[in-house]
Design a protein around this motif. Structure first.
Motif, PDB file in Angstrom:
ATOM      1  N   ASP A   1     -13.551   3.799   0.444  1.00  0.00           N
ATOM      2  CA  ASP A   1     -14.111   3.575   1.910  1.00  0.00           C
ATOM      3  C   ASP A   1     -13.992   5.207   2.844  1.00  0.00           C
ATOM      4  O   ASP A   1     -14.816   5.419   3.310  1.00  0.00           O
TER       5      ASP A   1
ATOM      6  N   ASP B   1     -11.515  10.619   9.148  1.00  0.00           N
ATOM      7  CA  ASP B   1     -11.527  10.124  10.119  1.00  0.00           C
ATOM      8  C   ASP B   1     -11.159  11.215  11.556  1.00  0.00           C
ATOM      9  O   ASP B   1     -11.461  11.028  12.650  1.00  0.00           O
TER      10      ASP B   1
ATOM     11  N   LEU C   1     -14.496  12.882  12.276  1.00  0.00           N
ATOM     12  CA  LEU C   1     -15.116  12.305  13.104  1.00  0.00           C
ATOM     13  C   LEU C   1     -14.666  12.062  14.552  1.00  0.00           C
ATOM     14  O   LEU C   1     -15.242  12.084  15.242  1.00  0.00           O
TER      15      LEU C   1
ATOM     16  N   ASN D   1     -21.936   7.952  11.793  1.00  0.00           N
ATOM     17  CA  ASN D   1     -21.153   7.475  12.506  1.00  0.00           C
ATOM     18  C   ASN D   1     -20.731   7.873  13.930  1.00  0.00           C
ATOM     19  O   ASN D   1     -20.055   7.303  14.760  1.00  0.00           O
TER      20      ASN D   1
ATOM     21  N   SER E   1      -5.499  12.584  12.451  1.00  0.00           N
ATOM     22  CA  SER E   1      -5.275  11.339  12.882  1.00  0.00           C
ATOM     23  C   SER E   1      -4.345  10.382  12.370  1.00  0.00           C
ATOM     24  O   SER E   1      -3.905  10.686  11.245  1.00  0.00           O
ATOM     25  N   ALA E   2      -3.899   9.303  13.064  1.00  0.00           N
ATOM     26  CA  ALA E   2      -2.868   8.381  12.556  1.00  0.00           C
ATOM     27  C   ALA E   2      -3.422   7.975  11.212  1.00  0.00           C
ATOM     28  O   ALA E   2      -2.858   7.881  10.366  1.00  0.00           O
TER      29      ALA E   2
ATOM     30  N   ARG F   1      -3.118  10.229   8.234  1.00  0.00           N
ATOM     31  CA  ARG F   1      -1.952  10.499   7.733  1.00  0.00           C
ATOM     32  C   ARG F   1      -1.418   9.329   7.090  1.00  0.00           C
ATOM     33  O   ARG F   1      -0.645   9.572   6.029  1.00  0.00           O
ATOM     34  N   ILE F   2      -1.797   7.983   7.616  1.00  0.00           N
ATOM     35  CA  ILE F   2      -1.435   6.820   6.979  1.00  0.00           C
ATOM     36  C   ILE F   2      -1.913   6.669   5.366  1.00  0.00           C
ATOM     37  O   ILE F   2      -1.454   6.812   4.316  1.00  0.00           O
TER      38      ILE F   2
ATOM     39  N   THR G   1      -0.518   9.553   2.996  1.00  0.00           N
ATOM     40  CA  THR G   1       0.790   9.311   2.801  1.00  0.00           C
ATOM     41  C   THR G   1       0.988   8.175   1.668  1.00  0.00           C
ATOM     42  O   THR G   1       1.627   8.365   0.652  1.00  0.00           O
ATOM     43  N   ARG G   2       0.007   7.219   2.058  1.00  0.00           N
ATOM     44  CA  ARG G   2      -0.121   6.213   0.825  1.00  0.00           C
ATOM     45  C   ARG G   2      -0.421   6.798  -0.393  1.00  0.00           C
ATOM     46  O   ARG G   2       0.065   6.302  -1.495  1.00  0.00           O
TER      47      ARG G   2
ATOM     48  N   GLN H   1      -9.677   0.623   0.042  1.00  0.00           N
ATOM     49  CA  GLN H   1     -10.934  -0.569   0.356  1.00  0.00           C
ATOM     50  C   GLN H   1     -10.335  -1.286   1.359  1.00  0.00           C
ATOM     51  O   GLN H   1      -9.253  -1.976   1.326  1.00  0.00           O
ATOM     52  N   GLY H   2     -10.731  -1.063   2.660  1.00  0.00           N
ATOM     53  CA  GLY H   2      -9.791  -1.642   3.991  1.00  0.00           C
ATOM     54  C   GLY H   2      -8.556  -1.242   4.004  1.00  0.00           C
ATOM     55  O   GLY H   2      -8.391   0.103   3.895  1.00  0.00           O
ATOM     56  N   ASP H   3      -7.605  -2.074   3.973  1.00  0.00           N
ATOM     57  CA  ASP H   3      -6.216  -1.615   4.154  1.00  0.00           C
ATOM     58  C   ASP H   3      -5.640  -1.843   2.624  1.00  0.00           C
ATOM     59  O   ASP H   3      -4.248  -1.479   2.823  1.00  0.00           O
TER      60      ASP H   3
ATOM     61  N   ASP I   1     -23.636   3.514   5.244  1.00  0.00           N
ATOM     62  CA  ASP I   1     -24.348   2.021   5.447  1.00  0.00           C
ATOM     63  C   ASP I   1     -25.611   2.303   6.221  1.00  0.00           C
ATOM     64  O   ASP I   1     -25.455   2.602   7.294  1.00  0.00           O
TER      65      ASP I   1
ATOM     66  N   LYS J   1     -26.601   0.847   9.740  1.00  0.00           N
ATOM     67  CA  LYS J   1     -26.130   1.315  10.948  1.00  0.00           C
ATOM     68  C   LYS J   1     -27.371   1.918  11.770  1.00  0.00           C
ATOM     69  O   LYS J   1     -27.387   2.130  12.810  1.00  0.00           O
TER      70      LYS J   1
ATOM     71  N   ASP K   1      -9.382  -6.879   9.598  1.00  0.00           N
ATOM     72  CA  ASP K   1      -8.155  -5.848   9.246  1.00  0.00           C
ATOM     73  C   ASP K   1      -7.829  -5.004  10.434  1.00  0.00           C
ATOM     74  O   ASP K   1      -6.600  -4.803  10.450  1.00  0.00           O
TER      75      ASP K   1
ATOM     76  N   ASN L   1      -2.859   5.819  17.680  1.00  0.00           N
ATOM     77  CA  ASN L   1      -3.097   7.278  17.826  1.00  0.00           C
ATOM     78  C   ASN L   1      -2.198   7.873  19.014  1.00  0.00           C
ATOM     79  O   ASN L   1      -1.703   8.747  18.892  1.00  0.00           O
TER      80      ASN L   1
ATOM     81  N   ILE M   1       4.921   5.425   9.571  1.00  0.00           N
ATOM     82  CA  ILE M   1       4.448   6.033   8.558  1.00  0.00           C
ATOM     83  C   ILE M   1       3.825   7.419   9.037  1.00  0.00           C
ATOM     84  O   ILE M   1       3.918   8.582   8.438  1.00  0.00           O
ATOM     85  N   ALA M   2       2.712   7.251   9.848  1.00  0.00           N
ATOM     86  CA  ALA M   2       2.005   8.201  10.464  1.00  0.00           C
ATOM     87  C   ALA M   2       2.979   9.478  11.104  1.00  0.00           C
ATOM     88  O   ALA M   2       2.338  10.426  11.229  1.00  0.00           O
TER      89      ALA M   2
ATOM     90  N   GLY N   1     -12.623  -3.646   5.922  1.00  0.00           N
ATOM     91  CA  GLY N   1     -12.995  -2.388   5.439  1.00  0.00           C
ATOM     92  C   GLY N   1     -14.162  -1.922   6.156  1.00  0.00           C
ATOM     93  O   GLY N   1     -13.993  -2.202   7.386  1.00  0.00           O
TER      94      GLY N   1
ATOM     95  N   LEU O   1       7.468   1.971   0.795  1.00  0.00           N
ATOM     96  CA  LEU O   1       6.917   3.251   0.999  1.00  0.00           C
ATOM     97  C   LEU O   1       7.899   4.168   2.015  1.00  0.00           C
ATOM     98  O   LEU O   1       8.130   5.104   1.767  1.00  0.00           O
TER      99      LEU O   1
END
Lengths: 326, 326, 326, 326
Positions: A137, A143, A146, A182, A262-263, A266-267, A270-271, A292-294, A312, A315, D137, D147, D185-186, D293, D318
């Motif tokens: 996604d 992010d 944006l 967006n 942005s948060a 970073r997330i 990291t993941r 995909q989403g979270d 998409d 929009k 989500d 943020n 995490i962030a 998502g 994590l």
């Protein structure tokens, strides 16, 4: 195979969150008692034999920093067999058992060819502000970019309103309209032009006229890859239709690449970084990590290279509904 | 004269903090039981007879907003005697006893001529991001614009470092180098080009070479009014001297005009706005309000128009001291 | 004396811009071919013998970072003769010919005693968010802290307005009201309580009632050193007078100390750092550097310690004028 | 039924992005030639008969503003049958054919009961910074709050590093750990305590010791709903285990609710607002809109009320992998 040492590099355009991703790769590696090598300046660094050992100290306090501490480059030499031979020879010398490549689809192509020519497990992590990669996604950096664009457009809106001007704001995104579309929704822009939709200049001019009634200024967001040309060209095409309007153009440029991530970036960075180490430990190769989403999802790096990702387009209809109707 | 009703307008380029200033004018007026009229779109609004009554509700929650709620414009018509006659006729009709003009030196010139042709007390408040007004250390909007530029350069630094690039960053300031020079110090730029100093291209190229050793990227700040041309022109002049460098150019553009005003801009805007009402109550005219350090100072509006203000050029020596010496 | 080697330390509470100042000290030192030593953790680092050589690499890319790369501490041991003897012994061993101390008045006191007990040229640079130092309009860190507070109050205003609440917002400043008073002006706060003015609870309650008419929420800024107690105490004292109001309290806390320094803080930090090296080169000692408007001024460090600095209380009258009058 | 007029209200705690959502509801309504009524202060406004007609002018320039222009409240009176009868009577009088409720699960409960007692189509949009709603989500406001928290922790990190302190930072989230866990995490926090996991104080103390080796300061994020108490309580419980550490506590408080919404929050708010109008036009009722998502999903409002949503606890593992191992 017994995984003992891995390497990581960033490649292509830099994107905010790359450092957070490198940090996660390093920390997860050390957690599992793997050595972690950083390659400088993307694939070119493999050719130029530039690397360093990555430990806790190197990645301390980098999670919030834009850019990439490893540097990045677009390497012409790596596109040649000779270049890649040098790279492979350096990888052999370093004795790394796996390679993590953070970058866009061009970087994945490089990684794939390398993996084909030298039997080395490779994992790709999508890092680019353009968000134009199939299988996720969102890419690392998108992010943040944006938010940078939307923040800039908020500022331009102040001056557009004060002067009753129509601003044509060009944003990045290469061939794709993710950022433009967006950002247009998020900034309440009056119109948006993206490569995925054919630009109709008379219609745009008409829409500017309608939108501007009773309003103090308008914002038109233009994706750098739009079919009608860049923002200056488009403004000049619109001008004859709107002789009485004060039209202005601004190209946001390289501020879109930098800044504290942005948060969200970073997330996911990291993941994805920790996940890449896990995949190498599980013996996987030629995989790309996505969100995909979270949820973290895994696809083949080939899909990331060959399949298209596009925003998409419903929009655009949403934006049409949001326009002032007179 | 018995002061009962005053008018306020914003003129010239918009600047962050203008709304905070309008708010203070309105609140101080109402505190002293004066009526306060807002003129739309600068002097053009006087000609077009566009105004509104300003009360608490109108200025509620505007202290933090960029731009100007009154709108602003550069009026050609006001430069003609006919235009000004229309303006004066509207002012008479409105029965205002004093006029507060927030803007740059062009706006002060307009205000002065108006005050000469029609016997109306006039107070000028310096509002422009360019900081190029004699009689004040700082103009409203300058501090915010400086922070916007420095924030943008921080972002560009991220990508410059990651890609080992030399960035030529063009900033606003019209004919003066205030923004460029101070942004260069605040952002740790490697070089700065300002109108107040003759640009020497070979010397600049040499300095880029020296600075870049062992460094990952350089930033050159260029004032829009520099004698050697705009940023693109200058980059192209430098290019032949640095064939192996990755040179890039970015023009910050209109984001420099907008945004929420900084704390400092809100404070001086508020203080100046209240002071302007006080001066009118004291029967003063043709005065300009300024800041010297933390003190409010009053000078003649004529000085603000005729005398020059230029940045402290000893800061160029400071920058030279801060350069990496190899 | 022939100046060859200087040392720099940061002491007391950390303040944004300290790194920009250290950077300027280092770069100016190297420019004049002086060695530059960094002492860790303030005066305690002299006792603990913790130092490093500062070169270009160490201060690369720190101008925009909050905190202090040298660390800081409040040292009890340094208040004893034994502690200071250890410090002096280390300074002798390091063979430094001058010491630059960046900190508040407590740090200047330490520096002065040290200079008295050991004949070493000492220059003080005012670095504290509290702005409570005589001899300078502004201290390093104050402008950033003010912006952080104003930005936070803007956010709290959103929720205060949405819920019709009265917020008591406690801000830093130790015994002085600089941050509180100026943040109140910049954020359009309805009231402010500072140590420099006796707090009158019934009058405050009355003012809240008047201000709140027709408004959606109020903000009361409270300096941490106010005579009526902390924000919670004050809110509880006000409560009986306003039984029907939704009163809330928030203590901004340590976010006020950190963050990227503002453009202004980076500029004065850079100028002061370079100036300190210049003063040492000129053989001066026991001086403090300050800003008066845009000018650098030099005073005796003793003045910085003994004389008081307090905010301009006429700003309280300004705030009174800005209040909604019903 | 022929849909002609709809009403919208915001309820519960305010969240950044609510205004963007109201704007989309209004613009989409007007696009489809529906009248749009805004109810002030949540359900209480229905009881107090406070409403306004929403048109283009009202929602102009609100997309970027925090809080809610309609106001919000938690209404005790609406929990009584009498209160709801008043509300229903006002809704009848207004002749609205549908109601859009933007808020959290408490607000959805109110909406559901209302819909049961008075046959009115109702659509819920999840707006709360806590992200604790089943069926989506992300809720409107969560990304912005995250943020804000991460930005604040970055600032606190500056001072924690400079002073070698351990900071206990309390963040919002009511009974859930979404904000705390993801902010940890962030921001690269060393530890996190959330309601979803039992807090083990000795283990936390041990982890702080290990983490702090060779590091300059640590950050412990604490969800306000943690089982071991609030941040001060937890710090005091940890203190006996770490007598030599400089422990500090900071409660981020209400800054987490405000501020300009992030790009993401503006986008989902806009999409959800327009979708809600579409659902009413399609004759739906008792639905809740969510994001999966990048996709909009529809569920029953009952699920949003009754089912639980909790953060992905694998993120705790994590975080454990990312800890410095010595």
């Amino acid at each position: 195979m017994n995984l003992k040492k891995i390497a990581v590099l960033t490649s292509g355009g830099d994107a905010p969150g790359m450092n957070a991703c490198i940090r996660a790769v390093v920390k997860a590696s050390l957690h599992f008692e793997l050595e972690c090598i950083g390659i400088y300046d993307g694939f070119q660094g493999l050719i130029d034999r530039k690397s360093c050992v990555l430990d806790y100290a190197v990645v301390n306090n980098v999670i919030q920093r834009g850019g990439t501490i490893l540097g990045t480059a677009r390497s012409q030499e790596f596109r040649t067999t000779e270049g890649r031979q040098k790279a492979i020879s350096y990888l052999k010398e370093l004795q790394v058992d796996g390679l993590i490549v953070i970058g866009g689809d061009g970087s994945f192509t490089g990684a794939k060819i390398l993996g084909d020519e030298y039997d080395l497990p490779i994992i790709g992590i999508p890092g680019t502000i353009d968000n134009d990669i199939y299988g996720t996604d969102h890419t690392i950096g998108y992010d943040t970019a944006l938010n940078t664009v939307v923040d800039a457009v908020d500022k331009i809106r102040d001056t557009a309103s004060s002067h009753h001007r129509v601003f044509f704001v060009e944003v990045m995104g290469r061939d794709s309209g993710f950022i433009a579309l967006n950002a247009a929704i998020a900034s309440g822009a009056e119109s948006v032009l993206i490569p995925e939709e054919l630009t109709d200049i008379p219609k745009l001019a008409e829409s500017i006229k309608t939108q501007n009634k009773g309003k103090r200024g308008s914002i038109i967001i233009i994706a750098e890859g739009d079919d009608a040309g860049d923002a200056v060209t488009i403004m000049n095409k619109v001008k004859p239709y709107l002789p009485d309007y004060d039209l202005r153009c601004t190209i946001l440029g390289h501020i879109q690449r930098g800044g504290n991530p942005s948060a969200y970036d970073r997330i996911i960075a990291t993941r994805m970084g920790a996940k890449a180490v896990e995949l190498l430990r599980e013996g996987m190769t030629d995989k790309m990590i996505g969100m995909q989403g979270d949820l973290i999802v895994i696809s083949s790096i080939e899909d990331g290279i060959k399949k298209e990702s596009s925003p998409d387009l419903s929009k655009l209809e949403l934006l049409a509904q949001l326009r002032t109707k007179k």
